[in-house]
Scaffold this active site. Sequence first.
Site, mmCIF file in Angstrom:
data_model
loop_
_atom_site.group_PDB
_atom_site.id
_atom_site.type_symbol
_atom_site.label_atom_id
_atom_site.label_comp_id
_atom_site.label_asym_id
_atom_site.label_seq_id
_atom_site.Cartn_x
_atom_site.Cartn_y
_atom_site.Cartn_z
ATOM 1 N N TYR A 192 0.794 -1.232 0.000
ATOM 2 C CA TYR A 192 0.000 0.000 0.000
ATOM 3 C C TYR A 192 0.826 1.282 0.000
ATOM 4 O O TYR A 192 0.684 2.114 -0.886
ATOM 5 C CB TYR A 192 -0.949 0.019 1.214
ATOM 6 C CG TYR A 192 -1.923 -1.117 1.179
ATOM 7 C CD1 TYR A 192 -2.916 -1.171 0.209
ATOM 8 C CD2 TYR A 192 -1.826 -2.179 2.076
ATOM 9 C CE1 TYR A 192 -3.793 -2.231 0.138
ATOM 10 C CE2 TYR A 192 -2.694 -3.252 2.011
ATOM 11 C CZ TYR A 192 -3.681 -3.269 1.048
ATOM 12 O OH TYR A 192 -4.538 -4.320 0.966
ATOM 13 N N PRO A 203 -11.311 -0.410 -1.568
ATOM 14 C CA PRO A 203 -12.500 -1.198 -1.912
ATOM 15 C C PRO A 203 -13.779 -0.468 -1.506
ATOM 16 O O PRO A 203 -13.770 0.396 -0.631
ATOM 17 C CB PRO A 203 -12.342 -2.474 -1.076
ATOM 18 C CG PRO A 203 -10.940 -2.481 -0.592
ATOM 19 C CD PRO A 203 -10.546 -1.041 -0.484
ATOM 20 N N HIS A 218 -7.517 0.965 2.353
ATOM 21 C CA HIS A 218 -7.239 -0.449 2.579
ATOM 22 C C HIS A 218 -6.076 -0.735 3.538
ATOM 23 O O HIS A 218 -5.978 -1.812 4.115
ATOM 24 C CB HIS A 218 -6.935 -1.084 1.219
ATOM 25 C CG HIS A 218 -7.275 -2.534 1.111
ATOM 26 N ND1 HIS A 218 -7.154 -3.410 2.171
ATOM 27 C CD2 HIS A 218 -7.736 -3.282 0.084
ATOM 28 C CE1 HIS A 218 -7.518 -4.613 1.786
ATOM 29 N NE2 HIS A 218 -7.881 -4.559 0.528
ATOM 30 N N SER A 224 -5.634 -15.181 4.296
ATOM 31 C CA SER A 224 -5.462 -14.553 5.601
ATOM 32 C C SER A 224 -4.385 -15.281 6.423
ATOM 33 O O SER A 224 -4.384 -16.505 6.505
ATOM 34 C CB SER A 224 -6.805 -14.618 6.338
ATOM 35 O OG SER A 224 -6.615 -14.246 7.663
ATOM 36 N N SER A 230 -10.157 -12.261 -4.522
ATOM 37 C CA SER A 230 -10.321 -12.287 -3.073
ATOM 38 C C SER A 230 -11.723 -12.755 -2.704
ATOM 39 O O SER A 230 -12.701 -12.298 -3.306
ATOM 40 C CB SER A 230 -10.160 -10.852 -2.569
ATOM 41 O OG SER A 230 -9.520 -10.851 -1.369
ATOM 42 N N GLN A 231 -11.765 -13.632 -1.731
ATOM 43 C CA GLN A 231 -13.095 -14.012 -1.224
ATOM 44 C C GLN A 231 -13.475 -13.033 -0.109
ATOM 45 O O GLN A 231 -12.721 -12.862 0.852
ATOM 46 C CB GLN A 231 -13.080 -15.429 -0.645
ATOM 47 C CG GLN A 231 -14.463 -15.812 -0.171
ATOM 48 C CD GLN A 231 -14.581 -17.141 0.574
ATOM 49 O OE1 GLN A 231 -15.297 -17.224 1.555
ATOM 50 N NE2 GLN A 231 -13.908 -18.180 0.114
HETATM 51 N N1 COA Z 1 -16.271 -30.781 1.775
HETATM 52 C C1 COA Z 1 -17.269 -30.141 2.406
HETATM 53 N N2 COA Z 1 -17.121 -28.911 2.966
HETATM 54 C C2 COA Z 1 -15.924 -28.343 2.872
HETATM 55 C C3 COA Z 1 -14.846 -28.970 2.231
HETATM 56 C C4 COA Z 1 -15.056 -30.247 1.669
HETATM 57 N N3 COA Z 1 -14.096 -30.917 1.035
HETATM 58 N N4 COA Z 1 -13.778 -28.147 2.301
HETATM 59 C C5 COA Z 1 -14.172 -27.041 2.968
HETATM 60 N N5 COA Z 1 -15.466 -27.174 3.324
HETATM 61 C C6 COA Z 1 -16.274 -26.234 4.099
HETATM 62 C C7 COA Z 1 -15.488 -25.637 5.256
HETATM 63 O O1 COA Z 1 -15.545 -26.460 6.383
HETATM 64 C C8 COA Z 1 -16.188 -24.328 5.456
HETATM 65 O O2 COA Z 1 -17.385 -24.585 6.152
HETATM 66 P P1 COA Z 1 -18.170 -23.423 6.960
HETATM 67 O O3 COA Z 1 -18.885 -22.616 5.927
HETATM 68 O O4 COA Z 1 -19.097 -24.173 7.838
HETATM 69 O O5 COA Z 1 -17.124 -22.678 7.701
HETATM 70 C C9 COA Z 1 -16.563 -23.906 4.051
HETATM 71 O O6 COA Z 1 -16.593 -25.109 3.283
HETATM 72 C C10 COA Z 1 -15.607 -22.931 3.429
HETATM 73 O O7 COA Z 1 -14.318 -23.461 3.360
HETATM 74 P P2 COA Z 1 -13.371 -23.180 2.115
HETATM 75 O O8 COA Z 1 -14.149 -22.931 0.897
HETATM 76 O O9 COA Z 1 -12.324 -24.236 2.053
HETATM 77 O O10 COA Z 1 -12.763 -21.768 2.346
HETATM 78 P P3 COA Z 1 -12.227 -21.035 3.599
HETATM 79 O O11 COA Z 1 -13.377 -20.527 4.366
HETATM 80 O O12 COA Z 1 -11.198 -21.830 4.280
HETATM 81 O O13 COA Z 1 -11.545 -19.816 2.834
HETATM 82 C C11 COA Z 1 -9.697 -18.569 2.134
HETATM 83 C C12 COA Z 1 -10.332 -19.936 2.153
HETATM 84 C C13 COA Z 1 -8.361 -18.672 1.485
HETATM 85 C C14 COA Z 1 -10.573 -17.610 1.350
HETATM 86 C C15 COA Z 1 -9.570 -18.068 3.613
HETATM 87 O O14 COA Z 1 -8.716 -18.931 4.325
HETATM 88 C C16 COA Z 1 -9.002 -16.718 3.699
HETATM 89 O O15 COA Z 1 -7.797 -16.537 3.803
HETATM 90 N N6 COA Z 1 -9.866 -15.686 3.698
HETATM 91 C C17 COA Z 1 -9.438 -14.306 3.801
HETATM 92 C C18 COA Z 1 -9.523 -13.659 2.451
HETATM 93 C C19 COA Z 1 -9.355 -12.189 2.594
HETATM 94 O O16 COA Z 1 -8.489 -11.700 3.287
HETATM 95 N N7 COA Z 1 -10.231 -11.431 1.918
HETATM 96 C C20 COA Z 1 -10.276 -10.004 2.022
HETATM 97 C C21 COA Z 1 -9.280 -9.330 1.171
HETATM 98 S S1 COA Z 1 -9.575 -7.608 1.169
#
Ligand code: COA
Length: 833
Positions: A287, A300, A526, A642, A742-743
């Site tokens: 940044y 954002p 941000h 994250s 990004s999610q």
């Molecule tokens: N079968 C069934 N369910 C599953 C699965 C599988 N094989 N793998 C994962 N899941 C489930 C998880 O248990 C989780 O369940 P919940 O909704 O009950 O919590 C859900 O699916 C989501 O998991 P997943 O899709 O693997 O993603 P995550 O939540 O771990 O997200 C990242 C992954 C990388 C996005 C997250 O770790 C991250 O870093 N997020 C931050 C992003 C960020 O900073 N964004 C802002 C930028 S400005």
Amino acid sequence: MENRTRELFSLPIPFIRTPGKQRNGGNGQNKTTKAMWGNVDSFIHAAAEWVLECIVRYDGGKSFDGGFQREIKNNISKIIWADSRGFSSTINRFPALCVPRKHNLPKSECPSYEPYLATPTAQPQTTLLASVLKVDVALRLSGGCDAGRIGKEGGFCRFKEEYNRARYPELFTPVRRVSVILPMLTCGRDETMIVPRKSNQDSVRPKARRNSYVLPTYPLPPLQDTLDTYLNCLKHLVTEDQYKTTKAIVENFAACGGIGELLQEHLAKRKENKVNWVYDWWLDNMYLCNPLALPVNSSPGMVFPRQNFQDEGDQLRFSARLICGILDYKVVLDARALPVDFARGQLTGRALCMEQYYRLFSSYRLPGQQKDTLVTQKSNVMPEVEHVIVACRNQFFVLEVVINFRRLNETDLFTQLRKIVKMAENEEERSPPIGLLTSDDRPKWAEARTVVVRDSTNRDSLDAIERCIFLLCLDEPSDVEQTDLNMALQIMHGAGWHKNGANRWYDKTMQFIVGKDGLCGLVYEHSPAEGIAVVQCVEHLLCYIKETSRKLVRADSHCELPSPRRLRWKCDPEIHRYLTSAAGKLQRLIENTDLNIYRLKGLGKDFIKRQKMSPDAFIQVGLQLSFYRCHGRLVHTYESASVRCFQDGRVDNIRSATKEALDFAKAMIDRRASITDSKKMELLWAAINAQINYTVRAITGMAIDNHLLGLREMAKELQMDLPKLFTEKTYLMSNNFILSTSQVPTTMDGFLFYGPVVPDGYGVAYNPHLDHIIFCISSFNNCKKTSSTMFAKAVEKSFKEMKDLCVKCNTKAKQCFLGNGTHNVQNGRRSHQ
Ligand code: COA
């Protein structure tokens, strides 16, 4: 004494209390042992664990889910908050954590299954407490004179001396004893404070681990691992010749006794001395050293659910309520008492670093010629004056929120906002649209700022803006149909300087936008925090607004309030030239922005989970397929991961353009009959597993981008010539993120979006819901190769094809998971050992 109660009370609580051993002076109470809390969070955690232990024992070994544990922690945080604000002593009551008896009913039979924070009367006699509140366990946090005694209805165990003033001064922040500061807590004895319902983050089931809140420091990956992964990530994205050249450079860098080892050693030393060895470098690189204008390029935007305002009164009432919500939230922030978030997904249950939240209302980004500065107010103590800046018709007003030691209530704020709107209508008093300067390129704005501050009036005005809690932008109606896209554009850049584009101050972290036409949202700077913290905060505020509009009995304004102050600006021709230039640039940026908000229906987290796949990995592979469909190749991709499970953790990069994703994309697009659906399915699984492997690597601090950045910056710090590794084409290209993703999940119908990070790239923020996914796709119009509409269409087609493929061929969906080890995945999920 009832047996179960006796058992409860005799529970060993080694870190809290030595029952009956010593006497405590005059009142004959048990003396407590000193507890060793690492910090407030670990205290909260230990306290919650203890309460749970009591309940479990009391309940005959029945255990509780993580949500319940979290609610207890939530309550304890609130108690500390109340206590630290002088609440208990002010009205001679003490807060207690009470777990209602009905907890032992199955959840289905007990709709209001919630622990609550109660405020029992003074002179805390255990019997009274227990019988009046019908609790099983009460936890008293502040020191007192009562012994742990057993009431007929339940037990009361003291939890005394859990912190002391010298070690935890933040828990004893001096406050003015004004009850209005805690409108939610200054309730009568028979009122209870219901803990907010589970938020998105709250429904996790954390594994109870003592002291897991003392987060580990950010790790330093082994050098060779990073270099191997680096080569692995780029092999399929560059030509063979280029790869050979890069491989030789990497080998040279990694040679025994070579430069790589030297830099790694220095990094290891740095790690010893810092909480987070990469944080400062990361912040600069991501940044503060980026000279591009903040709107579109960096800040954002977030669209809130649309509001239905009938008139200006509704707009201002909503705004007043929003301010009240933020001020309440800020009380918790000032006490550093936010309940801790827990990871979901791959690292479910891990406590996360909360520092980002604490920066949201205390930061400001100061422009600089070479680099910007993030100014963060460190003190927890409420400053003498607290104010919000209200932007209205491109004018800025100081809205004091504490006057005569009293925090303004909603009615007061509404009255003040009305005055501001009236003042802003006065054409004669109008200043030039000075906020436009903050939309300029950073070095240009820094240059203009040196001219602006020559005048003392301007200096005062700037100072008021830089120190405010946040900005409230009261926007004029946008005069266009309120589609997702138009709302997003209005939030992103104000739709032009002649509309609301100058009604902003981009350097301030949080700018809430409330339009007359019901369009509401936020644009945020941000550098202090990621979108996840911002969304959590916003969702909390929107819940607050909803709840209070149902419950709140409007209080009268008690006194005549002084008018809000208009900020004055003295603008000489030089400043006017800067303004004209900034207005022109903003206009060009707006015209260049190609945004598409695409709601993919019929496919969401639910479907993907039923396939036994990680939703995030599925979406990332889908984005790779979409990109390949549009451009016939894959590119270096950024996905935010994250790293908040480490102290001061922000993000690292998941490099989603894996070899496996490329193989899958090729198989899906190439129309060769030889590739059967079951082969495609196999390739999809391989791509998903590769994606998860990298995700786990990144969120556990073992990804390569932060490490390579660290090696590079260390070379600079040692004033060495930059190693060839960091100057050659491949490295530079590998940091040119044509696809930046990004999610950012939300639980309500809002969405977050941002611009592309390179001129010929896409920014893709996605928001997965149970049955649909919102994709916010951005690119620049002046790049002939990219088109957000084309990408959105590719997303539609690609995700449909992937869904059809899964429905047809995903036999693994029916099998159960197997896995063995942190970086090993099968069926798309890391196994937990
Ligand atoms: N079968 C069934 N369910 C599953 C699965 C599988 N094989 N793998 C994962 N899941 C489930 C998880 O248990 C989780 O369940 P919940 O909704 O009950 O919590 C859900 O699916 C989501 O998991 P997943 O899709 O693997 O993603 P995550 O939540 O771990 O997200 C990242 C992954 C990388 C996005 C997250 O770790 C991250 O870093 N997020 C931050 C992003 C960020 O900073 N964004 C802002 C930028 S400005």
